[in-house]
Scaffold this active site. Sequence first.
Site, PDB file in Angstrom:
ATOM      1  N   GLU A   1     -21.162 -12.208 -72.782  1.00 28.74           N
ATOM      2  CA  GLU A   1     -22.091 -13.257 -72.328  1.00 28.74           C
ATOM      3  C   GLU A   1     -21.629 -13.973 -71.074  1.00 28.74           C
ATOM      4  O   GLU A   1     -20.484 -14.390 -70.958  1.00 28.74           O
ATOM      5  CB  GLU A   1     -22.302 -14.290 -73.451  1.00 28.74           C
TER       6      GLU A   1
ATOM      7  N   LYS B   1     -28.762 -15.120 -77.640  1.00 27.86           N
ATOM      8  CA  LYS B   1     -29.120 -15.577 -78.987  1.00 27.86           C
ATOM      9  C   LYS B   1     -29.937 -14.454 -79.615  1.00 27.86           C
ATOM     10  O   LYS B   1     -31.018 -14.115 -79.126  1.00 27.86           O
ATOM     11  CB  LYS B   1     -29.939 -16.869 -78.964  1.00 27.86           C
TER      12      LYS B   1
END
Length: 427
Positions: A231, A247
Amino acid sequence: MRTLLSKQIANSKTFKNQLLGWSKQFREVIFLDSNQYHQRYSDYDCVLAVEAFTSIKTDYHNAFEDLKQYQSQARDWLFGYLSYDLKNDVEDLRSNNFDGLQFADLFFFQPKKIFLIKNNTVEIQYLRLCDDEMEEDFKAILSYTETVHHQASQAIQQRISKENYLAKVARMLEYIHRGDIYEANFCMEFFAENVTINPIEIYSKLNSISKPPFAVFFKNNDHFLLSASPERYLRKEGTKIISQPIKGTAKRFNDSVLDEKAKVDLVQNPKERSENIMIVDLVRNDLSRTATKGSVQVEELCGIYSFEQVHQMISTIVSEVDTATPVVDILRTTFPMGSMTGAPKISAMKIIEELEETKRSLYSGAVGYFTPNGDFDFNVVIRSILYNAQNRYLSFSVGSAITSQAVPEQEYEECLLKAKAMFEVLK
């Protein structure tokens, strides 16, 4: 002034391994590897920075202002990290949970030696050093061979039992149903005490089975981060700011039909999509604090990206900033990242602190660099092992987003899925 030298390398993978092994002689090391993962925003395949010429190390008190002064005065490459507990500098918050790692809240250094790899070219930048030393180091790297040791298995303990985890998630759901928060990222720690590891070997194993785009090996004397992060937190290219929160997670399968079904199920999962969209809204709000009027845009919503261990749902939010905006202010007004906190952010962080039992330290923070012209790129520290060699304490944490649709048992299973790679390299 930096002295520059460009070299061709026959095999970038071999050279990266030699470069990392060679770096362990230095007190300060940051090794960033994209593993040649295809991504839109990227300057280099791999970067190594070693040996501090200057540095800053501090707790959270006035930390962003101290970093702002350091970065504006240096106007050079700076590498380092922002720990999660810098939230206490940004907001009126506290961190009173147990901390076995004892990392500083913020650390950056101006490296004497930098290696920037793109394809089969390495650009070497040395600070106030001569060409001869650059040539000698390059030869030493090419001739470096690593001795492999068999790593002993580590006895990993779980800070929060499954029963206690389920009870804590139920408590968080009470907060959600009461309207205090919409979503919160709840994490738990796995740890080992009185252990001795070879950090480079553990990092290399973790990286090889994960191959993430934001892998990090970090060393500051006795403190180590071994990260397989997929990420990005925040990147600055000129006046453009890019945030790419993750997410939404799905397990990968060896069977191609099952693997494709897992991707489709993730796309269509209303709970995972709502998690992602809530954080997109939070990031849009954070970016708007430094953005020029009307420039915040969602470039991609809920895109599905595949990694070695998992499929992930990733959104990309961008904005434009004025050239006069101090670069550290862009970080300060978006930190900590929404994907690791929740919404509303301050309420979520307070509840996280109440229910978690360990200080997050560098986990949920960010590692990255500033360039001399004021650009930057930072990851999110997840899927990572933290190690304090002095007190022989090892730790890794995993978490998931709790929303009103969360099923505690399923959240627990998601945490174990995210912990799989760390368990594999340690056991």
